[in-house]
Design an enzyme around this catalytic site. Structure first.
Site, short mmCIF file in Angstrom:
data_model
loop_
_atom_site.label_atom_id
_atom_site.label_comp_id
_atom_site.label_asym_id
_atom_site.label_seq_id
_atom_site.Cartn_x
_atom_site.Cartn_y
_atom_site.Cartn_z
N ARG A 175 36.45 33.54 30.34
CA ARG A 175 36.94 34.91 30.50
C ARG A 175 35.78 35.86 30.77
O ARG A 175 34.60 35.53 30.53
CB ARG A 175 37.68 35.37 29.24
CG ARG A 175 38.88 34.53 28.85
CD ARG A 175 39.49 35.06 27.55
NE ARG A 175 40.69 34.34 27.16
CZ ARG A 175 40.72 33.29 26.33
NH1 ARG A 175 39.58 32.83 25.83
NH2 ARG A 175 41.85 32.70 26.01
N LYS A 187 38.55 34.65 22.14
CA LYS A 187 39.36 35.61 21.40
C LYS A 187 39.34 35.28 19.91
O LYS A 187 39.32 34.12 19.52
CB LYS A 187 40.79 35.61 21.93
CG LYS A 187 40.93 36.17 23.34
CD LYS A 187 42.38 36.19 23.78
CE LYS A 187 42.53 36.81 25.17
NZ LYS A 187 43.94 36.82 25.62
N HIS A 214 39.46 37.39 36.46
CA HIS A 214 40.58 36.60 35.98
C HIS A 214 41.19 35.76 37.10
O HIS A 214 41.74 34.69 36.85
CB HIS A 214 41.65 37.50 35.35
CG HIS A 214 42.30 36.87 34.16
ND1 HIS A 214 41.62 36.62 32.99
CD2 HIS A 214 43.56 36.42 33.96
CE1 HIS A 214 42.43 36.05 32.11
NE2 HIS A 214 43.62 35.91 32.68
N ARG A 245 39.32 32.67 37.01
CA ARG A 245 39.80 31.83 35.89
C ARG A 245 41.07 31.09 36.31
O ARG A 245 41.21 29.90 36.06
CB ARG A 245 40.04 32.72 34.68
CG ARG A 245 40.56 32.01 33.43
CD ARG A 245 40.48 33.00 32.26
NE ARG A 245 41.34 32.63 31.15
CZ ARG A 245 40.99 31.82 30.16
NH1 ARG A 245 39.81 31.23 30.18
NH2 ARG A 245 41.82 31.58 29.15
N HIS A 279 43.17 28.36 25.37
CA HIS A 279 44.53 28.80 25.06
C HIS A 279 44.95 28.26 23.70
O HIS A 279 44.65 27.12 23.35
CB HIS A 279 45.52 28.31 26.12
CG HIS A 279 45.42 29.05 27.41
ND1 HIS A 279 45.90 28.54 28.60
CD2 HIS A 279 44.90 30.26 27.71
CE1 HIS A 279 45.66 29.40 29.57
NE2 HIS A 279 45.06 30.45 29.05
N TYR A 317 50.45 27.40 35.09
CA TYR A 317 49.70 26.94 36.26
C TYR A 317 50.39 25.78 36.96
O TYR A 317 50.06 25.45 38.09
CB TYR A 317 48.28 26.53 35.86
CG TYR A 317 47.47 27.69 35.36
CD1 TYR A 317 47.03 28.68 36.23
CD2 TYR A 317 47.15 27.81 34.01
CE1 TYR A 317 46.30 29.75 35.77
CE2 TYR A 317 46.42 28.89 33.54
CZ TYR A 317 45.99 29.85 34.42
OH TYR A 317 45.27 30.92 33.95
#
Length: 276
Positions: free
Chosen positions: A147, A171, A240, A243, A266, A275
């Site tokens: 990210r 995150k 992004h 990504r 994730h 995806y």
């Protein structure tokens, strides 16, 4: 008027902006016009959940997006909660009504041939420090799928050249290990060598600004947008997108979904499934 009482409640008790009040008013007037045209005997007290559902369906038939319909439904729900709490109606017909599901936009990505052209063709890059830094940023995003915030947070100590891997903080400060290949290794080493010739180094960051500081989000976004403009005319040209491009390329080349999930950081494989 019962609707005026509700709008005043929004203004003076909830301190909502006038723009919000106007939007609620527009939604309520639209619903009232619908049920009056449907049956002149209907009122706020007598409409039921079926009338609300039919109203929503009529909006969808006219081409309104799910987000618009949900916003209108939210206004009607708020109105009936208010009216029921003040005994202005005897029941809340909107309570059990569910809005249409919001469709998730598919990720935008560049084709592999576009990325190969950007990365591999010498005419795309000069020998300047700025271009080497830009190419390093592009390859970090494309080769690892990290990210924007994760790239900015990389320090020299987070790059393990022996094992060819990055230590990434994602995150909620969760850390993960992301491998990289020989091509990115070569570019990183070239960048670090040329970075050492620059006069300023005021940060431990891997990628430095011209002032020797850690790059900001906007600086990285500008670099990426400028570089991607060389090979694509798509409107969105952000970190992004790279990504998304990494994840799509991985799956197209046979990577399993769980493996891609771990690389992207994730929480759930359901997030990665978009995806496919």
């Amino acid at each position: 008027m019962i609707t005026e009482d509700f709008l005043n409640y929004l203004r003076y008790e909830r301190n909502r902006s006038e723009l919000t009040v106007r939007r609620y008013n527009q939604s309520l007037r639209g619903f009232e016009l619908y049920f009056k045209n449907r049956d002149s005997q209907l009122s706020w007290e007598s409409v039921d959940s079926d009338v609300i559902r039919d109203w929503m369906e009529s909006m969808m038939d006219k081409g309104d997006m799910a987000s618009t319909v949900n916003n209108c439904l939210s206004a009607v729900r708020s109105f009936f909660r208010f009216a029921l709490a003040r005994n202005l109606v005897s029941r809340d017909p909107a309570y059990s009504v569910k809005g249409p599901k919001m469709s998730k936009p598919l990720p935008q990505f560049l084709r592999e041939e576009e990325m190969n052209r950007l990365i591999d063709q010498p005419q795309m890059w000069s020998d300047s420090y700025e271009d080497l830094r830009a190419r390093t940023i592009i390859m970090l995003f494309y080769e690892t799928g990290i990210r924007l915030a994760e790239l900015i947070g990389l320090d020299d100590e987070h790059v393990d050249f022996v094992n060819k891997q990055l230590k990434v903080t994602g995150k909620r400060n969760k850390q993960r290990i992301v491998p990289f290949g020989a091509e990115l290794e070569e570019v990183l080493l070239a960048y670090i060598r040329q970075r050492g010739e620059q006069p300023l180094r005021l940060s431990s960051a891997l990628i430095l600004s011209d002032k020797g500081l850690r790059l900001t989000r906007s600086q990285v976004e500008c670099i990426v947008k400028r570089c991607l403009s060389r090979v694509t005319t798509m409107k969105k040209r952000s970190p992004h997108v790279l990504r998304h491009t990494f994840a799509t390329a991985m799956l197209n080349n046979g990577a399993d979904l769980e493996g891609v999930r771990k690389l992207l950081g994730h929480e759930s494989v359901a997030t990665t499934e978009i995806y496919t």
